[in-house]
Design an enzyme around this catalytic site. Structure first.
Site, PDB file in Angstrom:
ATOM      1  N   ASP A 259       1.178  -1.077   0.280  1.00 23.94           N
ATOM      2  CA  ASP A 259       0.387   0.264   0.007  1.00 23.94           C
ATOM      3  C   ASP A 259       0.838   1.605  -0.122  1.00 23.94           C
ATOM      4  OD1 ASP A 259      -2.203   2.331   0.316  1.00 23.94           O
ATOM      5  OD2 ASP A 259      -1.547   1.741   2.450  1.00 23.94           O
ATOM      6  N   ARG A 260       0.816   2.265  -0.145  1.00 21.92           N
ATOM      7  CA  ARG A 260       1.307   3.667   0.216  1.00 21.92           C
ATOM      8  C   ARG A 260       0.783   4.831   0.877  1.00 21.92           C
ATOM      9  NH1 ARG A 260       0.064   8.630  -3.954  1.00 21.92           N
ATOM     10  NH2 ARG A 260      -0.586   9.474  -2.614  1.00 21.92           N
ATOM     11  N   ASP A 261       0.361   5.300   1.321  1.00 21.34           N
ATOM     12  CA  ASP A 261       0.003   6.132   1.643  1.00 21.34           C
ATOM     13  C   ASP A 261      -0.147   5.740   3.824  1.00 21.34           C
ATOM     14  OD1 ASP A 261      -0.335   8.036   0.121  1.00 21.34           O
ATOM     15  OD2 ASP A 261      -2.246   7.873  -0.306  1.00 21.34           O
ATOM     16  N   THR A 301      -2.301   1.358  -4.774  1.00 18.03           N
ATOM     17  CA  THR A 301      -2.543   1.868  -4.251  1.00 18.03           C
ATOM     18  C   THR A 301      -4.278   2.745  -4.338  1.00 18.03           C
ATOM     19  OG1 THR A 301      -2.223   4.614  -2.961  1.00 18.03           O
ATOM     20  CG2 THR A 301      -0.857   4.179  -5.327  1.00 18.03           C
ATOM     21  N   ASN A 302      -5.041   3.091  -3.515  1.00 19.82           N
ATOM     22  CA  ASN A 302      -6.736   4.016  -3.852  1.00 19.82           C
ATOM     23  C   ASN A 302      -6.143   4.835  -4.121  1.00 19.82           C
ATOM     24  OD1 ASN A 302      -8.045   1.154  -3.613  1.00 19.82           O
ATOM     25  ND2 ASN A 302      -8.974   1.654  -2.337  1.00 19.82           N
ATOM     26  N   GLN A 303      -6.852   6.017  -5.227  1.00 18.24           N
ATOM     27  CA  GLN A 303      -6.424   7.019  -5.402  1.00 18.24           C
ATOM     28  C   GLN A 303      -7.312   7.842  -5.969  1.00 18.24           C
ATOM     29  OE1 GLN A 303      -3.544   9.082  -3.850  1.00 18.24           O
ATOM     30  NE2 GLN A 303      -3.139   7.162  -3.143  1.00 18.24           N
ATOM     31  N   ARG A 362     -11.027  -1.219  -6.709  1.00 18.90           N
ATOM     32  CA  ARG A 362     -10.783  -0.113  -5.925  1.00 18.90           C
ATOM     33  C   ARG A 362     -11.092  -0.717  -4.852  1.00 18.90           C
ATOM     34  NH1 ARG A 362     -11.822   5.092  -3.036  1.00 18.90           N
ATOM     35  NH2 ARG A 362     -12.588   4.760  -1.075  1.00 18.90           N
ATOM     36  N   LYS A 363      -9.137  -0.517  -3.782  1.00 20.95           N
ATOM     37  CA  LYS A 363      -9.798  -1.659  -2.343  1.00 20.95           C
ATOM     38  C   LYS A 363     -10.687  -1.635  -1.884  1.00 20.95           C
ATOM     39  CE  LYS A 363      -4.916  -0.503  -1.683  1.00 20.95           C
ATOM     40  NZ  LYS A 363      -3.550   0.034  -0.817  1.00 20.95           N
ATOM     41  N   ASP A 388      -1.342  -0.957   5.994  1.00 15.30           N
ATOM     42  CA  ASP A 388      -2.076  -0.110   7.284  1.00 15.30           C
ATOM     43  C   ASP A 388      -3.218  -0.243   6.979  1.00 15.30           C
ATOM     44  OD1 ASP A 388      -2.226   1.929   5.667  1.00 15.30           O
ATOM     45  OD2 ASP A 388      -2.037   3.803   6.870  1.00 15.30           O
TER      46      ASP A 388
HETATM   47 ZN   LIG Z   1     -10.708   1.617  -9.886  1.00 11.36          ZN
END
Ligand SMILES: [Zn+2]
Length: 433
Positions: A259-261, A301-303, A362-363, A388
């Site tokens: 994951d990113r953030d 990552t979800n953005q 989308r996670k 996280d």
């Molecule tokens: Zn998506």
């Protein structure tokens, strides 16, 4: 398809390892690198080979002959057809190609014998054919992008700029470096060049940048230069561990999805600009450990900020370029970045309506993991998802991965491992797998 192997390099920096033999004949685990390269080619149907030789080239010719004999190192037949081009005087690394022009009537592979590699060449050639350019470069991230030449490419992999290591570079850039393996069209040899020595990169390839004729093929497969004694030792170790062969994309890969953030960078709510992107402590070291282990590193990552109209794709790319640049300073890199730009709820001011959909990526949905698995030939059951939050663990479980949670507090979302930060989680994973 013909393969030209450039085996004329001198390799003075590695002379402490092997002084009196040409660099391509240096053994790795008892077998010369060039023999390993030829074997890799032959196993994939590339058995029509031309080797260009100069310095101590007779030793190469004596060893391989015309390819119909038997290897002194393995006792097995080479089973290839080899011709040679002997450079009496130095012609630069591309001069020989012009002398071989009559033999090079179709697209051909051009490989640098100074690197050790094990790659899926048919996949590389297919990509070249699809792009239909004059040249395709095999590119990858390396552990020292800050002092390497860099390629700046568009979404299709077409080269916009080719920066040498001396040239001014943008503040943030992708870690995308030329690996020395190419598929070339014979058309590039139609160019009139009147210098006696001809440099491949500077005189033939670089002028194609920005014209839609030069493409990059990105791959996480093993291609490493062994120009110094330290790098040579490293390559030998990777061979012993089986990493060189395993990373060939014909084989199923293992990945650590991140994951990113909140996992890689400090969580700041919606991250909108590069200035707000800051790596968490120990992340470079953790990612470098993964890089050295043979697992791929892929960011998932979800953005939704993109769907919300708060960050454009260009701005998101710049944020990711900052991530790659900062990791690169410490020798760490990611093999891929997948993001979900979508968000399901419509009706907000400034939103990008086309991205306001209930997507499959989308996670906690596992779409991005499935897409990465397809792209990199990954066995998800041998892989890990680390994040996280609950949605990271769920996406990991839905996709069939093992999972690890980064959290300071005792929480259970079904993960196998929990740790305070990425580094402690990675150490635990390598402790059990
Ligand atoms: Zn998506």
């Amino acid at each position: 398809m013909k393969t030209v192997i450039m085996a004329g390099g001198k390799g003075t920096r590695i002379s402490s390892v092997a002084r009196d033999i040409p660099k391509p004949m240096i053994p790795v685990e008892g077998i010369p690198i060039l023999e390993r390269e030829i074997e890799c080619l032959r196993n994939q149907g590339f058995n029509d080979i031309i080797i260009t030789v100069s310095h101590l080239g007779e030793m190469i010719i004596d060893y391989f002959g015309d390819g119909s004999g038997v290897s002194p190192a393995t006792g097995k037949p080479y089973n290839v057809h080899i011709e040679y081009f002997f450079e009496e005087k130095p012609l630069g690394n591309a001069g020989a190609l012009f002398h071989l022009k009559e033999k090079l009537t179709e697209d051909f592979l051009l490989l640098n014998a100074d690197a050790i590699f094990d790659v899926d060449f048919n996949r590389f050639v297919q990509f070249h054919k699809k792009c239909a350019g004059l040249a395709t470069l095999f590119v990858h991230p390396n552990s020292h992008p800050y002092d390497s030449g860099l390629l700046i490419v568009d979404k299709e992999g077409s080269v916009e700029k080719w920066l040498t290591k001396e040239e001014q570079r943008p503040t943030y850039y992708r870690n995308l470096v030329n690996a020395g393996l190419h598929v070339l069209s014979p058309e590039i040899l139609d160019k009139k060049i009147d210098t006696e020595k001809i440099d491949l990169d500077r005189q033939l390839l670089k002028p194609l940048a920005g014209q839609g004729k030069l493409f990059t093929y990105e791959s996480p497969e093993y291609v490493k230069d062994m120009g110094t004694p330290e790098r040579y030792e490293r390559v030998c170790e990777d061979f012993r561990k089986g990493i060189v062969r395993e990373k060939n994309l014909q084989n199923k890969q293992k990945a650590i999805f991140l994951d990113r953030d909140g996992t890689i960078n400090k969580y700041v709510g919606f991250l909108r600009k590069p200035e707000d992107f800051e790596l968490l402590s120990g992340v470079e070291e953790a990612i470098k450990k993964i890089n050295d282990s043979g697992y791929l590193v892929i960011v998932i990552t979800n953005q939704p900020v993109v769907a919300r109209g708060e960050v454009t794709i260009e701005q998101l790319t710049e944020i990711h370029n900052k991530m790659e640049t900062l990791l690169g300073y410490k020798g760490a890199y990611v093999d891929g970045i997948l993001y979900c730009p979508h968000h399901p709820h419509k009706g907000f001011k400034g939103e990008v309506e086309a991205l306001k959909i209930a997507c499959d990526c989308r996670k906690p949905k596992p779409g991005m993991l499935f897409r990465a698995a397809e792209k990199f030939n990954i066995d998800l059951t041998e892989s890990w998802m680390i994040g996280d939050s609950k949605i990271d663990i769920e996406a990991g479980i839905f996709s069939g991965c093992r999972t690890a949670l980064i959290s300071e507090n005792e929480k259970n979302f079904g993960q196998i491992i929990r740790g305070m930060d990425l580094l402690s989680v990675i150490d635990k994973i390598y402790g059990i797998s």
